[in-house]
Motif scaffolding. Sequence first.
Motif, mmCIF file in Angstrom:
data_model
loop_
_atom_site.group_PDB
_atom_site.id
_atom_site.type_symbol
_atom_site.label_atom_id
_atom_site.label_comp_id
_atom_site.label_asym_id
_atom_site.label_seq_id
_atom_site.Cartn_x
_atom_site.Cartn_y
_atom_site.Cartn_z
ATOM 1 N N THR A 267 -63.014 53.932 10.148
ATOM 2 C CA THR A 267 -62.141 53.067 9.359
ATOM 3 C C THR A 267 -61.843 53.753 8.036
ATOM 4 O OG1 THR A 267 -64.013 51.898 8.387
ATOM 5 C CG2 THR A 267 -63.059 50.950 10.389
ATOM 6 N N PHE A 268 -60.766 53.341 7.407
ATOM 7 C CA PHE A 268 -60.417 53.883 6.098
ATOM 8 C C PHE A 268 -59.661 52.832 5.305
ATOM 9 C CE2 PHE A 268 -57.285 55.183 9.217
ATOM 10 C CZ PHE A 268 -56.069 54.899 8.621
ATOM 11 N N LYS A 269 -59.464 53.117 3.999
ATOM 12 C CA LYS A 269 -58.761 52.196 3.118
ATOM 13 C C LYS A 269 -57.265 52.449 3.179
ATOM 14 C CE LYS A 269 -62.225 51.538 -0.461
ATOM 15 N NZ LYS A 269 -62.506 51.691 -1.889
ATOM 16 N N ASN A 270 -56.511 51.369 3.194
ATOM 17 C CA ASN A 270 -55.061 51.432 3.088
ATOM 18 C C ASN A 270 -54.680 50.743 1.778
ATOM 19 O OD1 ASN A 270 -52.303 51.638 3.733
ATOM 20 N ND2 ASN A 270 -52.340 49.580 4.572
ATOM 21 N N LEU A 271 -53.787 51.349 1.026
ATOM 22 C CA LEU A 271 -53.354 50.804 -0.260
ATOM 23 C C LEU A 271 -54.550 50.528 -1.177
ATOM 24 C CD1 LEU A 271 -50.637 48.295 1.003
ATOM 25 C CD2 LEU A 271 -50.296 50.611 0.134
ATOM 26 N N ASP A 272 -55.569 51.357 -1.070
ATOM 27 C CA ASP A 272 -56.767 51.298 -1.917
ATOM 28 C C ASP A 272 -57.610 50.035 -1.764
ATOM 29 O OD1 ASP A 272 -57.628 53.457 -3.287
ATOM 30 O OD2 ASP A 272 -56.814 52.872 -5.223
ATOM 31 N N SER A 273 -57.306 49.178 -0.761
ATOM 32 C CA SER A 273 -58.113 47.964 -0.673
ATOM 33 C C SER A 273 -58.171 47.317 0.714
ATOM 34 C CB SER A 273 -57.578 46.926 -1.661
ATOM 35 O OG SER A 273 -56.268 46.557 -1.307
ATOM 36 N N LEU A 274 -57.330 47.733 1.662
ATOM 37 C CA LEU A 274 -57.284 47.046 2.948
ATOM 38 C C LEU A 274 -57.862 47.903 4.064
ATOM 39 C CD1 LEU A 274 -53.709 45.509 2.695
ATOM 40 C CD2 LEU A 274 -55.887 44.425 2.166
ATOM 41 N N LEU A 275 -58.435 47.248 5.067
ATOM 42 C CA LEU A 275 -59.042 47.918 6.209
ATOM 43 C C LEU A 275 -57.956 48.503 7.119
ATOM 44 C CD1 LEU A 275 -61.683 48.432 7.867
ATOM 45 C CD2 LEU A 275 -61.166 46.298 9.049
ATOM 46 N N ALA A 276 -58.138 49.755 7.521
ATOM 47 C CA ALA A 276 -57.199 50.407 8.431
ATOM 48 C C ALA A 276 -57.976 51.295 9.396
ATOM 49 C CB ALA A 276 -56.193 51.236 7.651
ATOM 50 N N PHE A 277 -57.348 51.594 10.547
ATOM 51 C CA PHE A 277 -57.957 52.478 11.543
ATOM 52 C C PHE A 277 -56.861 52.985 12.463
ATOM 53 C CE2 PHE A 277 -58.427 48.041 12.628
ATOM 54 C CZ PHE A 277 -57.901 47.947 13.903
ATOM 55 N N LYS A 278 -57.116 54.105 13.119
ATOM 56 C CA LYS A 278 -56.137 54.701 14.025
ATOM 57 C C LYS A 278 -56.272 54.104 15.420
ATOM 58 C CE LYS A 278 -55.947 59.120 11.663
ATOM 59 N NZ LYS A 278 -54.618 59.534 11.349
ATOM 60 N N LEU A 279 -55.127 53.867 16.045
ATOM 61 C CA LEU A 279 -55.096 53.378 17.422
ATOM 62 C C LEU A 279 -54.485 54.461 18.300
ATOM 63 C CD1 LEU A 279 -53.838 49.714 16.975
ATOM 64 C CD2 LEU A 279 -56.115 50.452 17.653
ATOM 65 N N PRO A 280 -55.238 54.984 19.253
ATOM 66 C CA PRO A 280 -54.662 55.971 20.173
ATOM 67 C C PRO A 280 -53.724 55.288 21.167
ATOM 68 C CG PRO A 280 -56.887 55.448 20.822
ATOM 69 C CD PRO A 280 -56.631 54.698 19.545
ATOM 70 N N LYS A 281 -52.907 56.082 21.842
ATOM 71 C CA LYS A 281 -52.003 55.473 22.815
ATOM 72 C C LYS A 281 -52.790 55.045 24.052
ATOM 73 C CE LYS A 281 -50.467 59.870 24.739
ATOM 74 N NZ LYS A 281 -49.328 60.706 25.043
ATOM 75 N N GLY A 282 -52.270 54.075 24.745
ATOM 76 C CA GLY A 282 -52.907 53.571 25.953
ATOM 77 C C GLY A 282 -53.184 52.085 25.870
ATOM 78 N N GLU A 283 -53.832 51.578 26.880
ATOM 79 C CA GLU A 283 -54.207 50.178 26.920
ATOM 80 C C GLU A 283 -55.566 50.035 26.252
ATOM 81 O OE1 GLU A 283 -54.615 46.803 30.321
ATOM 82 O OE2 GLU A 283 -53.181 48.434 30.655
ATOM 83 N N LEU A 284 -55.652 49.173 25.243
ATOM 84 C CA LEU A 284 -56.849 49.119 24.396
ATOM 85 C C LEU A 284 -57.426 47.719 24.294
ATOM 86 C CD1 LEU A 284 -55.374 51.121 21.392
ATOM 87 C CD2 LEU A 284 -56.660 52.045 23.303
#
Length: 85
Positions: A31-48
């Motif tokens: 996970t990482f910060k988005n806009l210095d305060s929000l939770l973000a993460f990468k989604l790979p392609k495919g059915e998840l």
Amino acid sequence: HYLIIFLINNFTSIPYDDGWHVYINGNETKTFKNLDSLLAFKLPKGELNVELVFVPKGFNLGLFISLFTLDLLFVLKIRKKGKEF
């Protein structure tokens, strides 16, 4: 349950905290910060399958202390009960 066609960054409206864990198809992802305060993460392609889990900092220590104290009170009650007879 999501169907992703290409790699994207998923930004949430959840405030970022180290206690958040994101699992994609059962595997933890970074996970990482988005806009210095929000939770973000990468989604790979495919059915998840995406699962977000929050465990507050200090939860395990607090749980240990609470259970230890409960055990201690139980032992003290048994000893006190034994002395009454």
